[in-house]
Design an enzyme around this catalytic site. Sequence first.
Site, mmCIF file in Angstrom:
data_model
loop_
_atom_site.group_PDB
_atom_site.id
_atom_site.type_symbol
_atom_site.label_atom_id
_atom_site.label_comp_id
_atom_site.label_asym_id
_atom_site.label_seq_id
_atom_site.Cartn_x
_atom_site.Cartn_y
_atom_site.Cartn_z
ATOM 1 N N ASP A 239 4.241 -0.724 -38.165
ATOM 2 C CA ASP A 239 4.121 0.808 -38.098
ATOM 3 C C ASP A 239 2.685 1.162 -39.057
ATOM 4 O O ASP A 239 2.506 0.680 -40.016
ATOM 5 C CB ASP A 239 5.591 1.368 -39.005
ATOM 6 C CG ASP A 239 5.351 2.872 -38.725
ATOM 7 O OD1 ASP A 239 6.235 3.165 -37.867
ATOM 8 O OD2 ASP A 239 4.604 3.573 -39.276
ATOM 9 N N GLU A 282 3.989 5.193 -33.061
ATOM 10 C CA GLU A 282 3.138 4.617 -33.757
ATOM 11 C C GLU A 282 3.515 3.179 -34.066
ATOM 12 O O GLU A 282 2.948 2.727 -35.093
ATOM 13 C CB GLU A 282 2.255 5.259 -34.891
ATOM 14 C CG GLU A 282 3.304 6.369 -35.486
ATOM 15 C CD GLU A 282 4.009 5.907 -36.385
ATOM 16 O OE1 GLU A 282 5.284 5.758 -36.268
ATOM 17 O OE2 GLU A 282 3.767 5.577 -37.583
HETATM 18 P P1 GH3 Z 1 4.714 6.344 -42.581
HETATM 19 O O1 GH3 Z 1 3.854 5.782 -43.393
HETATM 20 O O2 GH3 Z 1 6.137 6.486 -43.372
HETATM 21 O O3 GH3 Z 1 5.036 5.346 -41.264
HETATM 22 O O4 GH3 Z 1 4.267 7.857 -42.164
HETATM 23 P P2 GH3 Z 1 4.084 8.364 -40.989
HETATM 24 O O5 GH3 Z 1 3.353 9.366 -41.106
HETATM 25 O O6 GH3 Z 1 3.219 7.190 -40.152
HETATM 26 O O7 GH3 Z 1 5.335 8.480 -40.119
HETATM 27 P P3 GH3 Z 1 6.091 9.355 -39.292
HETATM 28 O O8 GH3 Z 1 7.220 9.114 -38.616
HETATM 29 O O9 GH3 Z 1 6.696 10.526 -40.277
HETATM 30 O O10 GH3 Z 1 4.932 10.189 -38.209
HETATM 31 C C1 GH3 Z 1 4.636 9.276 -37.218
HETATM 32 C C2 GH3 Z 1 3.638 10.181 -36.456
HETATM 33 O O11 GH3 Z 1 2.899 9.311 -35.143
HETATM 34 C C3 GH3 Z 1 4.011 11.319 -35.945
HETATM 35 C C4 GH3 Z 1 3.419 11.694 -34.713
HETATM 36 O O12 GH3 Z 1 3.106 12.795 -34.275
HETATM 37 C C5 GH3 Z 1 2.636 10.391 -34.358
HETATM 38 N N1 GH3 Z 1 2.706 9.694 -32.973
HETATM 39 C C6 GH3 Z 1 3.623 9.258 -32.348
HETATM 40 N N2 GH3 Z 1 3.225 8.950 -30.980
HETATM 41 C C7 GH3 Z 1 2.007 9.381 -31.008
HETATM 42 C C8 GH3 Z 1 1.210 9.355 -29.938
HETATM 43 O O13 GH3 Z 1 1.141 8.838 -28.922
HETATM 44 N N3 GH3 Z 1 -0.284 9.805 -30.314
HETATM 45 C C9 GH3 Z 1 -0.360 10.486 -31.244
HETATM 46 N N4 GH3 Z 1 -1.520 10.921 -31.427
HETATM 47 N N5 GH3 Z 1 0.354 10.217 -32.256
HETATM 48 C C10 GH3 Z 1 1.510 10.035 -32.283
HETATM 49 MG MG MG Z 2 7.139 5.442 -37.104
HETATM 50 MG MG MG Z 3 3.999 5.289 -39.509
#
Ligand code: GH3
Ligand code: MG
Ligand code: MG
Length: 389
Positions: A239, A282
Amino acid sequence: MAESFDSLKNELQELQQKFPEIEKVSQNLNHRLLELYSLYQIGLALSTTLDLDEIFNLFKKMFQQTLKVDRFGIFLIDRSMSTLTLHSSFGLPKNSSKLKKSFKFGEDIFGKALIIEETIHVPDVSKEDSYQYFNRGTKKGSFLVIPLLLRKNQPVGVLSLYRTEKNSFKKNEIALLEKISREIAKVIDKTLLFRHTKELSITDELTGLYNRRYFNERFDREVQRSRRYKRPLTALMIDIDYFKNYNDVNGHLMGDEILKRVAHTLESNIRKADILARYGGEEFVVLLPEIDKSHSMQVAEKLRCTIEKTNFPHEENQPNKNLTISLGIATLGEDSLESRELLDFADRALYKAKAEGRNRIVAYHRSMEQNKLNNNNAYLKSEPLAATG
Ligand code: GH3
Ligand code: MG
Ligand code: MG
C-alpha cells in the site's frame, strides 16, 4: 474427412486414366473438392478453438497436407499499425534465423502486397529481382503473397506461399487461395478480437496490471498447486503511504501518474512467475509461487527499497519528504492452511507496518492474533484499508 477426401481423389485419378475426355470435368471437380475441404478445415479451426496459436497450427496443416505448399507464412499487422510481423510459418529456408521477420508497410514483397491490397504472384523466382527477400536463400520456385483482407482498406496481414517448382500456382488455384485467404482473415480477426476482449477483462485500465478479478482466479489456482505439491506460496500486500495526502496536494491526475509509475516499478522488480495485480485503489498484491517467508522478505525489501530510492514527481510534499510503500507478508503453509486467510493475514501484517511508522515490511506472526484479541494495539486504530476494485 481426410480419408474420404483421399479416396475420392484416387477415384478421380482412375477415371482420368480410363476416360481422358472427362479430364476437364474431373479437374473442375477436384478443384471444387479442394475448395470445399479447405473451407471446411477453416470452419473447423474456428469452431474448435479461439486460441491463435492453435488456429495457426490448423492452417499450417491445411496448407501442408491439403494444398501441398512447401513453405507458408502468416504475417500480421502489429498493434502499432506500422509493421507486419511473421507469426506462423513452416518450410523456411535453412538460414531462416537470419531472415527478416518484420516489414514496414510497403517494404519488400510482403509490405507491398499489403499496401496494394492485391496478390503478388512470382511464377519464377529465378527471373525476379525486384524484391530483397529472394536474395536471402530463395533462388528458384514460385511465390505467392496474398493480402489478408477483411474488406477493402481493412487488412489484417498477409499470407505467403511458396513451392520449389516454378509456375506451380495456376490461375484457378490462385483464385481458390484468394477465396481461402478471405476466410482466414475473418478467422484471424475474430480470434484477435476475442483475445483483446479477454485481455481487457483481466487488466486494470489505469496501470495495465492484472485486475483484482483475475488475481482472485489465479490465486485459487496457485493455492491449489501449492497445496498439491506442498510448495510454499507467499502473498505480499502493498500500500502506498500517505497517498491521500499526495492526491490532496498534487491533484488526482498526478496521483494517477504515480499509481502507474509505482505499478511499473514493482513490475520491473519481480520475476516472470510472480503475479502482480492492482488489488484496490492504491493497493497492490504480489503472489510469489515457490517462495517461502524468509526469501519473500528479500523480495519485499527490494521492492520497498526501490520505491524509496525512485524519484517521483513532487514527492517532497509527502509527510516524510519521500514517496514510500508499506508491505505485509503471509505465507501459505507457514502461516495459514486456509487460502482465504492468506490474504487476510498479509493485510493484517500491512496494517501493522502502517501503525509502526510506514515505509516498512511486516511479516505476519501468530502473536498478532493475540494482539487483535486484546484489542489494544495501535494498528487497529489506523484507518481500515479500503479494498475496492
Ligand atoms: P496510508 O499511509 O495509511 O496508506 O494513508 P493513505 O493516505 O495512503 O490511505 P487512505 O486509505 O486514507 O487513502 C488512500 C487514497 O488513495 C485515497 C484515494 O483518493 C486514493 N486513491 C485510490 N484510488 C485512486 C486512483 O485510482 N487514483 C488516484 N489518483 N487516487 C486514488
Ligand atoms: Mg489503501
Ligand atoms: Mg495508502
